[in-house]
Design a protein around this motif. Sequence first.
Motif, mmCIF file in Angstrom:
data_model
loop_
_atom_site.group_PDB
_atom_site.id
_atom_site.type_symbol
_atom_site.label_atom_id
_atom_site.label_comp_id
_atom_site.label_asym_id
_atom_site.label_seq_id
_atom_site.Cartn_x
_atom_site.Cartn_y
_atom_site.Cartn_z
ATOM 1 N N ALA A 4 17.301 1.431 -6.655
ATOM 2 C CA ALA A 4 18.029 1.995 -5.509
ATOM 3 C C ALA A 4 17.724 1.197 -4.242
ATOM 4 O O ALA A 4 18.631 0.923 -3.436
ATOM 5 C CB ALA A 4 17.659 3.462 -5.315
ATOM 6 N N HIS A 5 16.462 0.801 -4.067
ATOM 7 C CA HIS A 5 16.096 -0.029 -2.910
ATOM 8 C C HIS A 5 16.793 -1.390 -2.980
ATOM 9 O O HIS A 5 17.207 -1.924 -1.950
ATOM 10 C CB HIS A 5 14.585 -0.217 -2.829
ATOM 11 N N GLY A 61 19.668 -2.774 -0.257
ATOM 12 C CA GLY A 61 19.182 -3.875 0.565
ATOM 13 C C GLY A 61 17.802 -3.627 1.144
ATOM 14 O O GLY A 61 17.229 -4.511 1.790
ATOM 15 N N LYS A 62 17.260 -2.441 0.931
ATOM 16 C CA LYS A 62 15.952 -2.113 1.488
ATOM 17 C C LYS A 62 14.817 -2.881 0.807
ATOM 18 O O LYS A 62 13.777 -3.132 1.420
ATOM 19 C CB LYS A 62 15.699 -0.612 1.398
ATOM 20 N N LEU A 63 15.014 -3.290 -0.435
ATOM 21 C CA LEU A 63 13.960 -4.016 -1.149
ATOM 22 C C LEU A 63 13.614 -5.307 -0.424
ATOM 23 O O LEU A 63 12.436 -5.631 -0.261
ATOM 24 C CB LEU A 63 14.360 -4.290 -2.603
ATOM 25 N N LYS A 64 14.612 -6.036 0.035
ATOM 26 C CA LYS A 64 14.360 -7.271 0.795
ATOM 27 C C LYS A 64 13.515 -6.987 2.014
ATOM 28 O O LYS A 64 12.601 -7.744 2.348
ATOM 29 C CB LYS A 64 15.659 -7.949 1.197
ATOM 30 N N GLN A 65 13.801 -5.889 2.716
ATOM 31 C CA GLN A 65 13.027 -5.509 3.894
ATOM 32 C C GLN A 65 11.595 -5.175 3.518
ATOM 33 O O GLN A 65 10.652 -5.574 4.211
ATOM 34 C CB GLN A 65 13.663 -4.307 4.586
ATOM 35 N N GLY A 76 0.790 -1.227 0.000
ATOM 36 C CA GLY A 76 0.000 0.000 0.000
ATOM 37 C C GLY A 76 0.819 1.272 0.000
ATOM 38 O O GLY A 76 0.278 2.368 -0.038
ATOM 39 N N GLN A 77 2.137 1.146 0.031
ATOM 40 C CA GLN A 77 3.038 2.306 0.064
ATOM 41 C C GLN A 77 3.622 2.530 -1.333
ATOM 42 O O GLN A 77 4.105 1.606 -1.970
ATOM 43 C CB GLN A 77 4.163 2.055 1.064
ATOM 44 N N PHE A 78 3.599 3.778 -1.773
ATOM 45 C CA PHE A 78 4.175 4.126 -3.059
ATOM 46 C C PHE A 78 5.690 4.074 -2.954
ATOM 47 O O PHE A 78 6.302 4.763 -2.136
ATOM 48 C CB PHE A 78 3.711 5.521 -3.485
ATOM 49 N N ILE A 79 6.308 3.249 -3.805
ATOM 50 C CA ILE A 79 7.763 3.086 -3.818
ATOM 51 C C ILE A 79 8.404 4.040 -4.812
ATOM 52 O O ILE A 79 9.484 4.538 -4.605
ATOM 53 C CB ILE A 79 8.129 1.629 -4.170
#
Length: 99
Positions: free
Chosen positions: A87-88, A92-96, A76-79
Amino acid sequence: MSAKSTVDAKIAQGKRTVVFSKSYCPYCRRAKQLLKDANEDFDVYELDEFDEGADWQNALAEKTGQRTVPSIWIGGQFIGGCSDLEAHQRSGKLKQLLA
């Protein structure tokens, strides 16, 4: 149902990850491949393949301030778009986000 309420419903009621895309867009293809490579199951709406696609894109632009595709939503969050997703991934933020 208005385009805005339809887009909102697709984001809220679909799979955890939703991509609004255009079938011919190289950035959209790249973003979808990144998600596939991350083994993420996602809903995709190809805005160029149905009559209301332009209305949906306008609704997304009003919602996010971004007129371009892909328009990527996780939980539900716009990436953002493809470069934001990349970039995510690099950070490493994409995995999170997908966990």
